[in-house]
Structure formats: structure tokens, C-alpha cells
Scaffold this motif. Structure first.
Motif, PDB file in Angstrom:
ATOM      1  N   SER A  43     -19.529   6.858  13.856  1.00  0.00           N
ATOM      2  CA  SER A  43     -18.316   6.763  14.313  1.00  0.00           C
ATOM      3  C   SER A  43     -17.226   7.764  13.658  1.00  0.00           C
ATOM      4  O   SER A  43     -17.743   8.386  12.736  1.00  0.00           O
ATOM      5  CB  SER A  43     -17.912   5.240  13.982  1.00  0.00           C
ATOM      6  OG  SER A  43     -17.914   5.069  12.614  1.00  0.00           O
ATOM      7  N   GLY A  45     -14.256   7.093  12.099  1.00  0.00           N
ATOM      8  CA  GLY A  45     -13.176   6.435  11.309  1.00  0.00           C
ATOM      9  C   GLY A  45     -12.769   7.303  10.303  1.00  0.00           C
ATOM     10  O   GLY A  45     -13.120   8.323  10.032  1.00  0.00           O
ATOM     11  N   THR A 117     -10.788  -3.608  15.514  1.00  0.00           N
ATOM     12  CA  THR A 117     -11.020  -2.121  15.957  1.00  0.00           C
ATOM     13  C   THR A 117     -10.053  -1.274  15.702  1.00  0.00           C
ATOM     14  O   THR A 117     -10.189   0.165  15.762  1.00  0.00           O
ATOM     15  CB  THR A 117     -11.286  -2.291  17.496  1.00  0.00           C
ATOM     16  OG1 THR A 117     -10.159  -2.223  18.145  1.00  0.00           O
ATOM     17  CG2 THR A 117     -12.230  -3.309  18.114  1.00  0.00           C
ATOM     18  N   GLU A 119      -7.645  -0.831  17.681  1.00  0.00           N
ATOM     19  CA  GLU A 119      -7.011  -0.139  19.033  1.00  0.00           C
ATOM     20  C   GLU A 119      -6.770  -1.567  19.758  1.00  0.00           C
ATOM     21  O   GLU A 119      -7.309  -2.641  19.534  1.00  0.00           O
ATOM     22  CB  GLU A 119      -7.822   0.417  20.022  1.00  0.00           C
ATOM     23  CG  GLU A 119      -8.371   1.790  19.263  1.00  0.00           C
ATOM     24  CD  GLU A 119      -7.419   2.804  19.438  1.00  0.00           C
ATOM     25  OE1 GLU A 119      -6.320   2.529  20.222  1.00  0.00           O
ATOM     26  OE2 GLU A 119      -7.576   3.854  18.861  1.00  0.00           O
ATOM     27  N   ILE A 133     -15.954   0.553  21.567  1.00  0.00           N
ATOM     28  CA  ILE A 133     -15.887   1.502  20.642  1.00  0.00           C
ATOM     29  C   ILE A 133     -16.020   0.893  19.170  1.00  0.00           C
ATOM     30  O   ILE A 133     -16.535  -0.210  18.883  1.00  0.00           O
ATOM     31  CB  ILE A 133     -14.066   1.595  20.662  1.00  0.00           C
ATOM     32  CG1 ILE A 133     -13.356   0.449  20.331  1.00  0.00           C
ATOM     33  CG2 ILE A 133     -13.834   2.179  22.083  1.00  0.00           C
ATOM     34  CD1 ILE A 133     -12.011   0.651  20.249  1.00  0.00           C
ATOM     35  N   ASP A 134     -15.983   1.843  18.139  1.00  0.00           N
ATOM     36  CA  ASP A 134     -16.288   1.386  16.602  1.00  0.00           C
ATOM     37  C   ASP A 134     -15.291   0.102  16.391  1.00  0.00           C
ATOM     38  O   ASP A 134     -14.280  -0.036  16.639  1.00  0.00           O
ATOM     39  CB  ASP A 134     -15.819   2.474  15.788  1.00  0.00           C
ATOM     40  CG  ASP A 134     -16.321   2.776  14.227  1.00  0.00           C
ATOM     41  OD1 ASP A 134     -17.377   1.785  14.349  1.00  0.00           O
ATOM     42  OD2 ASP A 134     -15.734   3.212  13.581  1.00  0.00           O
ATOM     43  N   ASN A 135     -15.867  -0.512  15.405  1.00  0.00           N
ATOM     44  CA  ASN A 135     -15.269  -2.038  15.037  1.00  0.00           C
ATOM     45  C   ASN A 135     -15.859  -2.402  13.839  1.00  0.00           C
ATOM     46  O   ASN A 135     -16.831  -1.934  13.037  1.00  0.00           O
ATOM     47  CB  ASN A 135     -15.693  -2.848  16.324  1.00  0.00           C
ATOM     48  CG  ASN A 135     -17.168  -2.899  16.357  1.00  0.00           C
ATOM     49  OD1 ASN A 135     -17.850  -3.688  15.492  1.00  0.00           O
ATOM     50  ND2 ASN A 135     -17.687  -2.526  17.559  1.00  0.00           N
ATOM     51  N   ARG A 302      -3.320  -2.886  11.732  1.00  0.00           N
ATOM     52  CA  ARG A 302      -4.182  -1.792  11.436  1.00  0.00           C
ATOM     53  C   ARG A 302      -4.291  -1.807  10.170  1.00  0.00           C
ATOM     54  O   ARG A 302      -5.211  -1.447   9.464  1.00  0.00           O
ATOM     55  CB  ARG A 302      -3.601  -0.506  12.182  1.00  0.00           C
ATOM     56  CG  ARG A 302      -3.616  -0.317  13.548  1.00  0.00           C
ATOM     57  CD  ARG A 302      -3.153   1.082  14.062  1.00  0.00           C
ATOM     58  NE  ARG A 302      -1.655   0.881  13.450  1.00  0.00           N
ATOM     59  CZ  ARG A 302      -0.970   2.210  13.136  1.00  0.00           C
ATOM     60  NH1 ARG A 302      -1.705   3.046  13.133  1.00  0.00           N
ATOM     61  NH2 ARG A 302       0.430   2.130  12.836  1.00  0.00           N
ATOM     62  N   PRO A 318     -12.296   1.918  11.069  1.00  0.00           N
ATOM     63  CA  PRO A 318     -12.378   2.442  12.606  1.00  0.00           C
ATOM     64  C   PRO A 318     -11.281   2.964  13.450  1.00  0.00           C
ATOM     65  O   PRO A 318     -10.064   2.478  13.037  1.00  0.00           O
ATOM     66  CB  PRO A 318     -12.773   1.012  13.265  1.00  0.00           C
ATOM     67  CG  PRO A 318     -13.622   0.234  12.251  1.00  0.00           C
ATOM     68  CD  PRO A 318     -12.884   0.625  10.868  1.00  0.00           C
ATOM     69  N   ASN A 319     -11.444   3.900  14.013  1.00  0.00           N
ATOM     70  CA  ASN A 319     -10.435   4.509  15.190  1.00  0.00           C
ATOM     71  C   ASN A 319      -9.157   4.652  14.321  1.00  0.00           C
ATOM     72  O   ASN A 319      -8.035   4.556  15.157  1.00  0.00           O
ATOM     73  CB  ASN A 319     -10.462   3.404  16.344  1.00  0.00           C
ATOM     74  CG  ASN A 319     -11.631   3.082  16.910  1.00  0.00           C
ATOM     75  OD1 ASN A 319     -12.182   4.008  17.280  1.00  0.00           O
ATOM     76  ND2 ASN A 319     -11.988   1.900  16.932  1.00  0.00           N
TER      77      ASN A 319
END
Length: 332
Positions: A43, A45, A117, A119, A133-135, A302, A318-319
């Protein structure tokens, strides 16, 4: 106080930097190596090992357990200082309170996804899709960390379907992740809340706990009904009573006391749109957390994602959530 002329200050600073570089003391990067093994999922991240986003050199405590509890649809003032929430306010006095923490969106579901995530994913509370998606599940698995969702009124262990009142699917974000869908068996990590007592007594506490009260105990609905048309203080009192009955077993557990952090937050505000989802009360209690501390930096969900990964030593957030303000100020 004497003021140093600008040119002299620049000269002195340049000399100091040169001296630091010469003795190898100026990089400060050794605590956050790139490409560490826990990002084997591939991922994208952000590295989060240092847990430091410029908050006066503090570091997020490294612990074995982090537990997250989310209440529903409450303004900051509905919780902090409220006479309807004596237990919650006792937690505030035992730990730290983020006074400028904001949800990311309205309604609920996008905030739960942001916590897990980085997002929003969707603002449709009726969403029943799969999140690819990445999590947190992917990163926890890659880092060999254990996890469980403890969901009150869950229809059955491993349940991935829609809401069966008072259990609400949208309050259980990990159940949407592609990583837990068949043929994976990871959905078995989604259990009824009653399993927490068993896991505590058998010393089987996972590293990451996502605790999900049902709709009548998270301040979403009025006690004994399927609606929210009662006074908010009634809903807050019901949530406070539930927390006071269920959190002490975790907070008094020797494993958790030795190395654990509890975070209690709210998904979104009741009637505030500031910064997307409004100001909400977020409380930290546990290992390394300053007692009685009130944080003033601006955070969002976040930041919670960054905290939960960094505290467990997971190097990938992640993300891009690692770029959000990290909650280092709460730690000694």
C-alpha cells in the motif's frame, strides 16, 4: 530581553547547524526508517513510526493495545462538561481531552471510513459496497497485529450483512473491507460485544479493538425506541450508563493497564458543519497519556487513524492520513 540583530542571528544559526551536521546529531530521522517490513501489503501509506508531526518533540506512546469507541451525533458541549455524562467526564479527568477535534463530514458513514481508511469513501449511510482501498485491517495483518471488532447486538459472529436493529452496519466500518470478505476467514474477528469479557478473562486481548455500542447505547437513538426524538441529554445519559457498565472491565484489566490506550470519540456533531463534520469531544486515556491534559491543536478522524497505527508500531498509515496533525501533544 535583548534582541539579536538579524545578520548576527543568521550567522550564529549557520554555525550551529554546521556543528550539528559535523557531529552527526542533526538528522533526527533514525526513528522512522523507510520501507520497514510491516508495509508488505504494497500500500501507499505514510510512514508513522516517529508519531511526531511537529508537536514540540513529543512521541506517541508505543503500546500493545488500542481500543476505539465511537458515540453518535453529539456536539462537543453535549459531552464535555455535561451533567448527563458523569462517567465520560471522569475519563476526561483521568486522561486527555482534544478540545479542537472535528469530524470530517456528514452523515455518519464517511467518518467511520475516515477513522479506518483515511478516506471518506461515501456519504451514503445506506452504502453496502465493498471497500478495496488500504485500511486498518490490511495494515494490521501485514504487521502481524491482532484485531477484533466487538459489536453489541451483532446478529452472529462474522456477520457482514446490513443492519439488524439495534445493530447498525454503518457503525462497523471494518465489516466493509475487502480483506474480511469471503473466502477470507477474517470476518470471524467480528464478534458480539459480550466476547470482550471472555477475551479479557482468558488474556486473549487483541492489539486493536474497535468497540461498537448498538444504536440505543451510542447516543444515536432514545432508549427503548428506534428514533432520536427525545432530548439529547437522555441519549447522552444512556450512552454514559452503557460506557460506565462496560469500559471499567477493560480499563482495569492488567494487560491493558500495563500497555493500552482507550480513545472515545464521536462520529459527527449534531448540528455543526465546521471543518466538514463539526466539533466533537475526543478523549484519550491510558499508557503515556498526560492526566488532565487539554489539547488545543486541530485534529480530525485521520489523526485518530494515525494515532491507532503509530501506537501499535504499524509503520504504514493508510492513504496519506499520516499527513494529518498527529496527536503527539497528549503524551509525556
Amino acid at each position: 530581553m535583548r534582541i539579536i540583530p538579524a545578520r548576527l542571528a543568521l550567522f550564529l544559526a549557520s554555525g550551529l547547524i554546521a556543528a550539528l551536521v559535523a557531529c552527526g546529531g542533526g538528522s533526527g530521522s533514525s526513528s522512522s526508517p523507510s520501507g520497514s517490513g510491516s508495509n508488505s501489503s504494497g500500500s501507499s501509506g505514510n510512514s508513522g513510526n516517529s508519531g511526531n508531526n511537529g508537536n514540540s518533540g513529543a512521541m506517541i506512546a508505543q503500546v500493545q493495545h488500542i481500543a476505539i469507541v465511537v458515540l453518535e451525533n453529539l456536539d462537543y458541549s453535549d459531552v464535555a462538561g455535561s451533567s448527563s455524562a458523569p462517567y465520560i467526564n471522569s475519563l476526561i479527568s483521568q486522561g486527555g481531552l482534544a478540545t479542537q477535534y472535528y469530524a470530517n463530514t456528514h452523515p455518519s458513514i464517511g467518518n467511520y471510513f475516515t477513522m479506518t481508511t483515511g478516506e471518506i469513501i461515501t456519504n451514503d449511510d445506506g452504502y453496502n459496497g465493498v471497500v478495496t482501498i488500504d485500511n486498518v485491517v490490511r495494515e494490521l495483518q501485514a504487521a502481524s497485529k491482532t484485531w477484533k471488532v466487538y459489536a453489541q447486538s451483532l446478529p452472529q459472529q462474522g456477520y457482514l450483512g446490513g443492519g439488524v436493529y439495534p445493530y447498525l452496519h454503518r457503525h462497523n466500518p471494518l465489516s466493509y473491507m475487502s480483506d474480511v470478505q469471503p473466502p477470507s476467514q477474517l470476518n470471524q474477528n467480528i464478534v458480539d460485544f459480550s466476547q470482550l469479557t471472555t477475551d479479557l478473562s482468558s488474556q486473549q486481548l487483541p492489539n486493536y479493538l474497535f468497540l461498537v455500542p448498538d444504536a440505543q447505547h451510542d447516543a444515536h437513538d432514545c432508549p427503548g425506541t428506534m428514533n432520536d426524538n427525545c432530548d439529547v441529554r437522555v441519549r447522552v445519559a444512556a450512552a454514559d450508563n452503557w460506557l460506565s457498565s462496560n469500559l471499567p472491565q477493560l480499563l482495569s484489566n492488567p494487560q491493558f493497564q500495563q500497555s493500552g490506550i482507550l480513545v472515545l470519540t464521536t462520529d459527527e456533531s449534531r448540528d455543526d458543519n465546521t471543518n466538514g463534520g463539526g466539533r466533537v469531544a475526543t478523549i484519550l486515556v491510558g499508557t503515556g497519556v498526560k492526566v488532565g491534559y487539554q489539547g488545543t491543536a486541530t485534529y480530525d478522524h485521520r489523526s485518530l487513524l494515525g494515532l491507532s497505527m503509530t501506537a501499535l508500531g504499524v509503520s504504514s498509515i493508510p492513504n496519506g492520513a499520516g499527513s494529518a496533525t498527529q496527536m503527539t501533544e497528549f503524551f509525556q
